[in-house]
Design a protein around this motif. Structure first.
Motif, PDB file in Angstrom:
ATOM      1  N   ALA A  76       0.825  -1.208   0.000  1.00  0.00           N
ATOM      2  CA  ALA A  76       0.000   0.000   0.000  1.00  0.00           C
ATOM      3  C   ALA A  76       0.858   1.257   0.000  1.00  0.00           C
ATOM      4  O   ALA A  76       0.535   2.253  -0.667  1.00  0.00           O
ATOM      5  CB  ALA A  76      -0.933  -0.002   1.207  1.00  0.00           C
ATOM      6  N   ASP A 130      -6.561   6.487  -2.127  1.00  0.00           N
ATOM      7  CA  ASP A 130      -7.337   5.531  -2.914  1.00  0.00           C
ATOM      8  C   ASP A 130      -6.468   4.352  -3.347  1.00  0.00           C
ATOM      9  O   ASP A 130      -6.886   3.187  -3.272  1.00  0.00           O
ATOM     10  CB  ASP A 130      -7.917   6.209  -4.157  1.00  0.00           C
ATOM     11  CG  ASP A 130      -9.007   7.214  -3.856  1.00  0.00           C
ATOM     12  OD1 ASP A 130      -9.737   7.021  -2.863  1.00  0.00           O
ATOM     13  OD2 ASP A 130      -9.134   8.194  -4.613  1.00  0.00           O
ATOM     14  N   TYR A 160      -5.903   2.076  -0.485  1.00  0.00           N
ATOM     15  CA  TYR A 160      -7.080   1.250  -0.212  1.00  0.00           C
ATOM     16  C   TYR A 160      -7.149   0.060  -1.164  1.00  0.00           C
ATOM     17  O   TYR A 160      -7.453  -1.068  -0.751  1.00  0.00           O
ATOM     18  CB  TYR A 160      -8.364   2.084  -0.345  1.00  0.00           C
ATOM     19  CG  TYR A 160      -8.870   2.630   0.967  1.00  0.00           C
ATOM     20  CD1 TYR A 160      -9.412   1.773   1.927  1.00  0.00           C
ATOM     21  CD2 TYR A 160      -8.821   3.986   1.253  1.00  0.00           C
ATOM     22  CE1 TYR A 160      -9.883   2.260   3.128  1.00  0.00           C
ATOM     23  CE2 TYR A 160      -9.280   4.485   2.455  1.00  0.00           C
ATOM     24  CZ  TYR A 160      -9.819   3.616   3.396  1.00  0.00           C
ATOM     25  OH  TYR A 160     -10.276   4.109   4.597  1.00  0.00           O
ATOM     26  N   TYR A 203      -6.943  -3.773   0.316  1.00  0.00           N
ATOM     27  CA  TYR A 203      -8.089  -4.665   0.097  1.00  0.00           C
ATOM     28  C   TYR A 203      -7.643  -5.913  -0.659  1.00  0.00           C
ATOM     29  O   TYR A 203      -8.032  -7.037  -0.310  1.00  0.00           O
ATOM     30  CB  TYR A 203      -9.196  -3.943  -0.667  1.00  0.00           C
ATOM     31  CG  TYR A 203     -10.389  -4.832  -0.920  1.00  0.00           C
ATOM     32  CD1 TYR A 203     -11.212  -5.225   0.136  1.00  0.00           C
ATOM     33  CD2 TYR A 203     -10.676  -5.306  -2.194  1.00  0.00           C
ATOM     34  CE1 TYR A 203     -12.288  -6.074  -0.077  1.00  0.00           C
ATOM     35  CE2 TYR A 203     -11.749  -6.150  -2.414  1.00  0.00           C
ATOM     36  CZ  TYR A 203     -12.563  -6.528  -1.355  1.00  0.00           C
ATOM     37  OH  TYR A 203     -13.621  -7.375  -1.562  1.00  0.00           O
ATOM     38  N   LEU A 211      -8.314  -2.157   7.788  1.00  0.00           N
ATOM     39  CA  LEU A 211      -8.016  -1.727   6.427  1.00  0.00           C
ATOM     40  C   LEU A 211      -7.947  -0.206   6.364  1.00  0.00           C
ATOM     41  O   LEU A 211      -7.046   0.366   5.731  1.00  0.00           O
ATOM     42  CB  LEU A 211      -9.078  -2.233   5.446  1.00  0.00           C
ATOM     43  CG  LEU A 211      -9.191  -3.730   5.218  1.00  0.00           C
ATOM     44  CD1 LEU A 211     -10.336  -4.034   4.261  1.00  0.00           C
ATOM     45  CD2 LEU A 211      -7.905  -4.306   4.672  1.00  0.00           C
ATOM     46  N   ASP A 212      -8.897   0.451   7.010  1.00  0.00           N
ATOM     47  CA  ASP A 212      -8.888   1.915   7.062  1.00  0.00           C
ATOM     48  C   ASP A 212      -7.576   2.432   7.659  1.00  0.00           C
ATOM     49  O   ASP A 212      -6.938   3.339   7.118  1.00  0.00           O
ATOM     50  CB  ASP A 212     -10.048   2.429   7.924  1.00  0.00           C
ATOM     51  CG  ASP A 212     -11.403   2.260   7.263  1.00  0.00           C
ATOM     52  OD1 ASP A 212     -11.470   2.169   6.024  1.00  0.00           O
ATOM     53  OD2 ASP A 212     -12.408   2.229   8.003  1.00  0.00           O
ATOM     54  N   ALA A 242      -4.442   1.658   5.369  1.00  0.00           N
ATOM     55  CA  ALA A 242      -4.429   2.509   4.174  1.00  0.00           C
ATOM     56  C   ALA A 242      -4.022   3.933   4.536  1.00  0.00           C
ATOM     57  O   ALA A 242      -3.217   4.562   3.829  1.00  0.00           O
ATOM     58  CB  ALA A 242      -5.802   2.502   3.510  1.00  0.00           C
TER      59      ALA A 242
END
Length: 230
Positions: A66, A148, A151, A155, A187-188, A191
């Motif tokens: 990420a 973005d 994310y 994911y 995940l939030d 990221a």
């Protein structure tokens, strides 16, 4: 969505849904993210152990990917980032897989969000760049932000193994989806951490490792018969 963060034309949040969709033809369906080896070793047996596996992958390989994707989306030099990805991937099998996935993703991105930056990377890395770098350039070309891109990467780091375990164990798809839902707050956080690091430059990018994933990847690559490429 403003374009100032990427320098690309303003994109739509819907572009993120396209990029992160498991049906996007980027080749990820052929990879388990280490889940196949973990299942054979008995480390993943059910929904609870799948959740543990995905959580560990998210906070190590997922965070690292990420950060690289976010940095590429933010405009850092893709070639430098590709070298950084090599340095963060000690397993030869995983390095090769990351470049194969990068080539496949490049084909899909050329058909959806073609960009001069991507073509320059392809010219410099004809055998393929690391997948997170291509992912970040795709997000940039689509007018998405570094967050973005992060994310999409995080994911993917958990959805791939979750989907694979449904096939490997016959796990109830509802249980696998529940694992992803329970991981959503993490995940939030991952990221956001990756995007924040990318905003600070190359030296701040995460470099978390998962030695067991690396070891299992090397063993898995030597199997004469396997369902997934990784």
């Amino acid at each position: 969505m403003a374009a100032g963060e990427t320098g690309a034309p303003a994109g739509s949040r819907a572009a993120l849904l396209v990029l992160a969709d498991g049906r996007f033809p980027a080749g990820g369906h052929a990879h388990s993210g280490g889940a196949e080896a973990a299942v054979k070793a008995g480390r993943v047996r059910d929904a609870a152990t799948l959740e543990t596996f995905c959580r560990g992958r998210l906070h190590t390989a997922g965070l690292t990917a990420a950060g690289l994707a976010a940095a590429a989306a933010a405009g850092l030099d893709p070639l430098t980032l590709d070298e950084a990805a090599d340095a963060r991937t000690p397993s030869p099998a995983l390095r090769a897989a990351a470049r194969r996935l990068g080539r496949q993703l490049t084909r899909a991105v050329r058909a959806t969000w073609p960009s001069p930056e991507l073509e320059a990377l392809v010219a410099a890395r004809p055998r393929g760049a690391h997948q997170p770098i291509v992912l970040g350039l795709a997000a940039r070309a689509a007018g998405l932000t570094a967050l973005d891109a992060a994310y999409a990467a995080v994911y993917e780091s958990v959805s791939g193994p979750a989907t694979a375990v449904v096939r490997l164990l016959g796990l109830d798809p509802f249980d696998a989806t529940g694992v992803l839902a329970r991981l959503a707050p993490e995940l939030d956080a991952v990221a956001a951490r990756a995007a924040a690091a990318a905003s600070e430059g190359l030296d701040a990018l995460p470099a978390g490792g998962a030695p067991l994933l690396d070891i299992m990847a090397e063993h898995h690559a030597a199997w004469p018969v396997r369902l997934f490429a990784t």
